[in-house]
Design an enzyme around this catalytic site. Structure first.
Site, short mmCIF file in Angstrom:
data_model
loop_
_atom_site.label_atom_id
_atom_site.label_comp_id
_atom_site.label_asym_id
_atom_site.label_seq_id
_atom_site.Cartn_x
_atom_site.Cartn_y
_atom_site.Cartn_z
N ARG A 1 41.96 39.97 17.65
CA ARG A 1 42.73 39.90 18.90
C ARG A 1 44.12 40.07 18.68
NH1 ARG A 1 42.58 36.92 24.42
NH2 ARG A 1 44.81 37.09 24.71
N ARG B 1 44.30 44.17 25.32
CA ARG B 1 43.72 43.25 24.44
C ARG B 1 42.42 43.80 23.85
NH1 ARG B 1 43.77 39.10 27.66
NH2 ARG B 1 45.95 39.77 27.97
N ASP C 1 38.99 39.57 25.05
CA ASP C 1 39.52 38.41 25.74
C ASP C 1 38.00 37.69 26.08
OD1 ASP C 1 41.24 36.96 27.25
OD2 ASP C 1 40.94 38.10 28.97
N ASP D 1 37.10 34.38 28.19
CA ASP D 1 37.61 33.36 29.15
C ASP D 1 36.49 32.52 29.94
OD1 ASP D 1 40.27 34.68 29.39
OD2 ASP D 1 39.78 35.91 31.01
#
Ligand code: ROI
Length: 166
Positions: free
Chosen positions: A83, A92, A95, A97
């Site tokens: 990353r 990116r 990712d 989350d």
């Protein structure tokens, strides 16, 4: 054990290979069990123009890891996939989350759960509902009741079904 929902996103390099590898890494998290993985979606980018489409998915994890340990584990997986943290809202490689952590509300400098943007993003809400149709926000509001849950604009299924087998 807590049920956590995790959003996966990528739009650089071989995004499909990255998300397959990230899913495998989630499966391998200590003492945890991956109990759901949505279809793989292609989504139009939210944020600055000029970046490519994203691939997105949502995973459901049963885990004993406390939220900040889970966050560190997710950041470790992001780092292992190279990353690059170049610009906010920018492209990116990977990712991850933390979207929901049981019914917890978490607000610290490092972590905000539920993820503050999730209720506005169809590429999060629709895959999440695919694997957890009864999911609710900590205040008890069903995600299925959100307007965005019925908005498939910019969203397409690239690989359907469990674990993206062909
Ligand atoms: N847009 C889409 N479609 N999918 C994402 O995962 C995503 N992630 C982001 C921003 C830059 C906000 N845009 C996105 O972080």
């Amino acid at each position: 054990m807590i049920t956590a929902h995790i959003g996966l996103g990528a739009n650089l390099g071989n995004a499909e290979a990255t998300l397959r590898s990230a899913a495998a890494a989630l499966r391998a998290l200590p003492r945890s069990r991956l109990t759901g993985l949505s279809s793989l979606y292609r989504s139009a980018p939210i944020g600055p123009a000029g970046q490519g489409d994203y691939l997105n998915a949502v995973a459901c994890l049963e885990t004993p890891l406390p939220p900040h340990e889970l966050l560190l584990a997710l950041q470790d997986i992001e780092d292992r996939h190279g990353r690059l943290r170049l610009e906010r809202w920018g492209p990116r490689t990977l990712d991850l989350d933390l979207l929901l952590y049981g019914n917890d509300h978490i607000s610290t400098v490092r972590l905000t759960v539920p993820h503050p943007e999730m209720t506005h993003r169809n590429f999060v809400v629709i895959p999440l509902l695919e694997i957890s149709p009864a999911a609710c926000l900590p205040d008890g509001a069903p995600l299925a009741g959100l307007e965005i849950a019925g908005d498939r604009q910019g969203l397409a299924i690239l690989r359907s079904g469990p674990a993206w087998g062909d």
